[in-house]
Design a protein around this motif. Structure first.
Motif, PDB file in Angstrom:
ATOM      1  N   ILE A 191      -6.145   2.301  10.217  1.00 21.16           N
ATOM      2  CA  ILE A 191      -6.454   1.127   9.878  1.00 21.16           C
ATOM      3  C   ILE A 191      -7.051   1.057   8.462  1.00 21.16           C
ATOM      4  CG2 ILE A 191      -8.575  -0.724  10.188  1.00 21.16           C
ATOM      5  CD1 ILE A 191      -6.575  -0.448  12.367  1.00 21.16           C
ATOM      6  N   GLU A 192      -6.219   0.242   7.417  1.00 26.20           N
ATOM      7  CA  GLU A 192      -6.548   0.522   6.150  1.00 26.20           C
ATOM      8  C   GLU A 192      -7.741  -0.328   5.776  1.00 26.20           C
ATOM      9  OE1 GLU A 192      -4.510  -0.936   1.966  1.00 26.20           O
ATOM     10  OE2 GLU A 192      -3.721  -1.893   3.844  1.00 26.20           O
ATOM     11  N   VAL A 193      -8.790   0.346   4.814  1.00 25.21           N
ATOM     12  CA  VAL A 193      -9.876  -0.287   4.525  1.00 25.21           C
ATOM     13  C   VAL A 193      -9.792  -0.211   2.871  1.00 25.21           C
ATOM     14  CG1 VAL A 193     -12.288   0.339   4.141  1.00 25.21           C
ATOM     15  CG2 VAL A 193     -11.005   0.991   6.150  1.00 25.21           C
TER      16      VAL A 193
ATOM     17  N   TYR B  52     -12.821   8.011  11.231  1.00 23.86           N
ATOM     18  CA  TYR B  52     -12.662   9.228  10.304  1.00 23.86           C
ATOM     19  C   TYR B  52     -11.336   8.909   9.588  1.00 23.86           C
ATOM     20  CZ  TYR B  52      -9.700  13.401   8.983  1.00 23.86           C
ATOM     21  OH  TYR B  52      -9.048  14.240   8.530  1.00 23.86           O
ATOM     22  N   SER B  53     -11.534   9.324   8.276  1.00 17.48           N
ATOM     23  CA  SER B  53     -10.450   9.003   7.368  1.00 17.48           C
ATOM     24  C   SER B  53      -9.845  10.367   6.768  1.00 17.48           C
ATOM     25  CB  SER B  53     -10.948   8.335   5.906  1.00 17.48           C
ATOM     26  OG  SER B  53     -10.027   8.227   4.998  1.00 17.48           O
ATOM     27  N   PRO B  54      -8.511  10.619   6.930  1.00 14.97           N
ATOM     28  CA  PRO B  54      -7.806  11.824   6.370  1.00 14.97           C
ATOM     29  C   PRO B  54      -8.044  11.784   4.735  1.00 14.97           C
ATOM     30  CG  PRO B  54      -6.435  10.733   7.712  1.00 14.97           C
ATOM     31  CD  PRO B  54      -7.753   9.903   7.407  1.00 14.97           C
TER      32      PRO B  54
ATOM     33  N   SER C 212     -11.687   4.015  -3.233  1.00 16.88           N
ATOM     34  CA  SER C 212     -11.794   2.392  -3.297  1.00 16.88           C
ATOM     35  C   SER C 212     -10.755   1.924  -2.153  1.00 16.88           C
ATOM     36  CB  SER C 212     -11.247   1.769  -4.442  1.00 16.88           C
ATOM     37  OG  SER C 212      -9.852   2.355  -4.904  1.00 16.88           O
ATOM     38  N   ASP C 213     -10.031   2.795  -1.345  1.00 14.37           N
ATOM     39  CA  ASP C 213      -9.276   2.357  -0.442  1.00 14.37           C
ATOM     40  C   ASP C 213      -8.800   3.533   0.313  1.00 14.37           C
ATOM     41  OD1 ASP C 213      -6.093   3.087  -1.206  1.00 14.37           O
ATOM     42  OD2 ASP C 213      -7.325   2.380  -2.817  1.00 14.37           O
ATOM     43  N   PHE C 214      -8.689   3.567   1.587  1.00  8.16           N
ATOM     44  CA  PHE C 214      -8.385   4.718   2.418  1.00  8.16           C
ATOM     45  C   PHE C 214      -8.172   4.144   3.795  1.00  8.16           C
ATOM     46  CE2 PHE C 214     -13.053   4.000   1.904  1.00  8.16           C
ATOM     47  CZ  PHE C 214     -13.314   3.803   3.299  1.00  8.16           C
ATOM     48  N   HIS C 215      -7.645   5.271   4.744  1.00  6.90           N
ATOM     49  CA  HIS C 215      -7.425   4.667   6.342  1.00  6.90           C
ATOM     50  C   HIS C 215      -8.287   5.520   7.055  1.00  6.90           C
ATOM     51  CE1 HIS C 215      -3.745   3.852   3.817  1.00  6.90           C
ATOM     52  NE2 HIS C 215      -3.278   3.000   4.791  1.00  6.90           N
ATOM     53  N   ILE C 216      -8.646   4.662   8.135  1.00 10.36           N
ATOM     54  CA  ILE C 216      -9.571   5.258   9.088  1.00 10.36           C
ATOM     55  C   ILE C 216      -8.693   5.266  10.470  1.00 10.36           C
ATOM     56  CG2 ILE C 216     -11.698   4.674   8.059  1.00 10.36           C
ATOM     57  CD1 ILE C 216     -11.920   2.444   9.790  1.00 10.36           C
ATOM     58  N   ASP C 217      -9.294   5.964  11.616  1.00  9.21           N
ATOM     59  CA  ASP C 217      -8.807   6.335  12.781  1.00  9.21           C
ATOM     60  C   ASP C 217      -9.614   5.668  13.890  1.00  9.21           C
ATOM     61  OD1 ASP C 217     -10.747   7.958  13.093  1.00  9.21           O
ATOM     62  OD2 ASP C 217      -9.596   9.709  14.011  1.00  9.21           O
TER      63      ASP C 217
END
Length: 464
Positions: A15-17, A50-52, A41-46
């Protein structure tokens, strides 16, 4: 790993944040859970939040699971239920989180519209400092609330409302009324839109864990056991009837049979056993050719057949065993004698339908690691570990095959290989201490390969 990522075989469906509001909410949750914030300012989560990328930033990819036993989670949206779960320490974590979200989806949708939800998968121990402690992790309780405490406040407000209605002079209690008003400003009208997110408990008598080198814990079977990927000598005293490692092939095979956990692929209902055996044979040939430096071209079946001709008497025993089984399937050969000592034995089995089917297939994938498709589907952690040690040619072939043959129809591929997915009522096991009581057919009594095929006068398979 870039090859896997670009094909959607790794970090897919995260999921993009990227909106400032969601990033701010995520940081609020991080502050509460671990006392840190991300500068990204942006990342992805499972699935668990959790974000890699944040794991790289912190230099800690277990920042939401520091002790290994009680994974914390952050929910920004109920859409996370479709995301993968990364850095798995326990095989049950994904199904527990998914079932929690699905059971409370309406409430979580409303709550995440106003705030971030954070919680924890609470086991019965706070830290697993010895393998024996794993056997205490029989139940996991999921508790969650918004960072603003909306669920807790709603519970308090509901209690005050009940008190107001119950007490004859409640309407005169100014302190009571003021407390109700103050809570209602944060929760809204809980009489019309109740906010309720109860703690949910899930049994996990049987599971895999990455801790201590990789262990399979089976406490919900008639004959409980622990199976270790490494040796058993370093495990210490384990309060369970049987402890084995992967070198104990006969013991594992006998244990699987006694608990009724496996069935032969070629005798499984609704399965094209011949097609599955051929694909397994292709993977084995690819591995053999890669280890010997033999060029396989584009690795089509015609090219792999040439590899088989080149190898001749040097063909792997796994390949020869499956070839004998394929000849029997095609009515062109006798019933093969494949005992549990034969290298091909675990390649010929799959998990029997039931609540532990996926866990058993996960175990079988480690006992038959050249079947890279099953390894990827059932045990991605082991797949990624093995992938790092492969040659570039094998990496390219496997990544291309999985993207072409598996990604396009995941559900269909899983059903073709392992049968229909277990229903929710089959997964719920309030008490399995007595173990399952599967129907014992003749082939179960004498072993998967000890029964007669139709028309034979006597059994030709070996008994263990």
């Amino acid at each position: 790993m870039k090859r896997l990522i670009t094909r959607g075989l790794m970090f897919g469906n995260l999921i993009e944040v990227s909106s400032p509001q969601l990033v701010a909410r995520y940081n609020r949750a991080l502050r509460m859970l671990i006392g840190r914030e991300t500068a990204l300012s942006d990342f992805h989560i499972d699935l668990s939040g959790y974000s890699p990328e944040i794991g790289d930033e912190f230099g800690d990819h277990f920042y939401l699971n520091p002790n290994g036993a009680n994974r914390q989670f952050i929910l920004l949206t109920t859409a996370q239920k479709e995301a993968p779960l990364l850095n798995i320490r326990f095989s049950t974590s994904r199904s527990i989180l998914t079932r929690f979200i699905e059971a409370n989806e309406a409430q979580l949708f409303a709550l995440t519209a106003r705030d971030v939800v954070a919680g924890e998968l609470q086991g019965s121990v706070y830290a697993v400092d010895s393998p024996a402690k794993l056997l205490d992790l029989r139940r996991v309780t999921v508790e969650a609330d918004t960072i603003g405490g909306h669920v807790a406040d709603a519970g308090k407000l509901a209690g005050l409302i009940e008190r107001f209605r119950r007490e004859p002079d409640g309407w005169r209690d100014e302190a009571l009324i003021a407390g109700m008003i103050q809570l209602a400003r944060r929760t809204g009208d809980v009489t019309r839109v109740p906010i309720h997110l109860p703690a949910m408990s899930f049994e996990q008598p049987d599971f895999w864990t990455s801790l201590f080198g990789g262990l399979y814990v089976f406490q919900g079977q008639k004959f409980p056991a622990v199976i270790s990927r490494g040796g058993v000598t370093g495990l210490g005293q384990m309060p369970v009837g049987q402890v084995m490692d992967f070198t104990h092939r006969n013991h594992i095979a006998d244990w699987l049979e006694r608990n009724g956990l496996v069935e032969p692929i070629v005798q499984a209902r609704g399965t094209n056993g011949g097609a599955i055996l051929r694909q397994k044979m292709d993977f084995i040939l690819l591995d053999a050719a890669d280890s010997l430096g033999i060029d396989v071209g584009d690795a089509r079946r015609t090219e792999l057949r040439k590899v088989a001709y080149k190898l001749g008497p040097a063909l792997p025993d796994e390949f020869l065993g499956l070839a004998a089984m394929l000849r029997w399937v095609e009515e062109a050969g006798p019933w093969p004698q494949i005992s549990s000592e034969h290298p091909a034995y675990f390649y010929t089995l799959r998990g029997r339908p039931g609540p532990d089917r996926d866990l058993v297939n996960m175990l079988l994938s480690e006992l038959s690691p050249m079947d890279v498709r099953q390894l990827f589907i059932t045990h991605k952690e082991r797949f990624y570990e093995d992938y790092r040690g492969w040659s570039e040619k094998k990496r390219e072939y496997v990544a291309d095959f999985l993207a072409r043959e598996y990604q396009v129809d995941k559900e269909g591929a899983r059903e073709a290989l392992f049968g229909p997915e277990p229903k929710m009522d089959e997964l719920a096991r309030p008490d399995m201490r007595e173990g399952p009581k599967p129907t014992r057919e003749l082939r179960d009594i004498v072993g998967p390969w000890g029964a007669m095929r139709p028309g034979q006068g006597r059994a030709q398979g070996e008994r263990r």
